[in-house]
Design an enzyme around this catalytic site. Structure first.
Site, PDB file in Angstrom:
ATOM      1  CG  HIS A 152      -0.218   0.400   2.508  1.00  0.00           C
ATOM      2  ND1 HIS A 152      -0.145   1.710   2.951  1.00  0.00           N
ATOM      3  CD2 HIS A 152       0.454  -0.333   3.437  1.00  0.00           C
ATOM      4  CE1 HIS A 152       0.523   1.754   4.087  1.00  0.00           C
ATOM      5  NE2 HIS A 152       0.904   0.533   4.410  1.00  0.00           N
ATOM      6  CB  CYS A 153       1.246   4.293  -1.537  1.00  0.00           C
ATOM      7  SG  CYS A 153      -0.072   4.371  -2.762  1.00  0.00           S
ATOM      8  CB  THR A 154      -0.654   8.168   1.059  1.00  0.00           C
ATOM      9  OG1 THR A 154       0.594   8.260   1.766  1.00  0.00           O
ATOM     10  CG2 THR A 154      -1.653   9.081   1.742  1.00  0.00           C
ATOM     11  CB  THR A 160      -0.851   1.042  -4.329  1.00  0.00           C
ATOM     12  OG1 THR A 160      -0.193   1.277  -3.079  1.00  0.00           O
ATOM     13  CG2 THR A 160      -1.672  -0.230  -4.228  1.00  0.00           C
TER      14      THR A 160
END
Length: 261
Positions: A152-154, A160
């Site tokens: 995941h990222c933000t 992602t």
């Protein structure tokens, strides 16, 4: 090389939704999984998400799925500001990929400038040595580590989204399937996008909403920018995976074996 599939844990046919991470989903899609050359994608292997600011119930849901490794693609600053919630049984790993640089989005003149920034971000996924090293590490870990795994990222849409597109490419999905999966972010994370656009309107005024909205969505042109850089520098996705990321037959074959039923 580890070749451990999750036990025959039944997967719900519909998209698993987390109240506190609205862009969480199975890389392989829903139902029987996305169709690919030679079969269908196996669900319950790899998951993708936005940042894991999880309620206790949602952390428990990930634990129930058996998530063994969480790959966090965010910057150190993002991690420090909003550390992931602990998921019982999961090991956390930091695999940083640069996202949307703050200095590039401050003072944007219009929506066109915002879209250009987004395409530059996707260009960097392909040409930046640091980004290539991080994606190489991520895909190698996905190929060799215990399953299932989550990355995941933000917002779970750009860093992602590119990682997920690469997995679908390796699995043998066609480009239409990859694009549809990529664009799904705009549907499943609509509530989060509305919340942040509301904050922009409150702090910067209503005219700023249209300016900044391109940075909060996914768009076919963004993904195409990455593919265009791949074609320019490596000729094909396979060339990018092998020459750009340094992945060999063993790693790519292991990913495909894990993903294709």
């Amino acid at each position: 090389m580890t070749d451990t599939h999750p036990s025959s844990r039944p997967m719900p046919e519909e998209l698993i939704r987390l109240a506190s991470a609205d862009n969480f989903r199975d890389v392989a899609g829903t139902g029987t999984g996305y169709p690919v050359a030679g079969g269908r994608m196996r669900r319950g292997i790899f998951f993708r998400s936005n940042e894991l600011q999880l309620t206790a119930a949602d952390a428990g849901a990930l634990a129930d799925l058996g998530v063994a490794i969480i790959h966090d693609l965010r910057s150190s600053m993002e991690v420090d500001a909003h550390p992931d919630a602990e998921v019982p049984g999961a090991t956390w790993q930091h695999v940083e990929v640069t996202g949307i640089p703050t200095e590039m989005v401050q003072g944007l003149a219009d929506a066109g400038a915002a879209a250009r920034v987004m395409r530059e971000v996707y260009d960097a996924f392909v040409v930046s040595p640091a980004a290539r090293a991080s994606y190489a590490r991520l895909l190698t870990d996905l190929a060799t580590g215990p399953l299932p795994q989550l990355f995941h990222c933000t917002a779970g849409k750009d860093r992602t989204g590119w990682a997920s597109a690469l997995l679908l490419e390796v699995a043998g999905a066609d480009r239409a399937t990859i694009l549809a999966d990529y664009l799904l972010t705009n549907d499943v994370s609509a509530a989060t996008r509305t919340k942040y656009l509301g904050m922009i309107e409150e702090h910067l005024g209503p005219d700023a909403v249209a300016v900044y909205e391109p940075t909060m969505v996914v768009d076919e042109s963004y993904l195409q920018a990455a593919y265009d850089k791949v074609a320019e520098h490596y000729g094909s996705v396979d060339g990018y995976l092998r020459e750009g990321l340094g992945l060999d037959d063993e790693v790519l074959g292991a990913i495909r074996s894990r993903l294709v039923a």
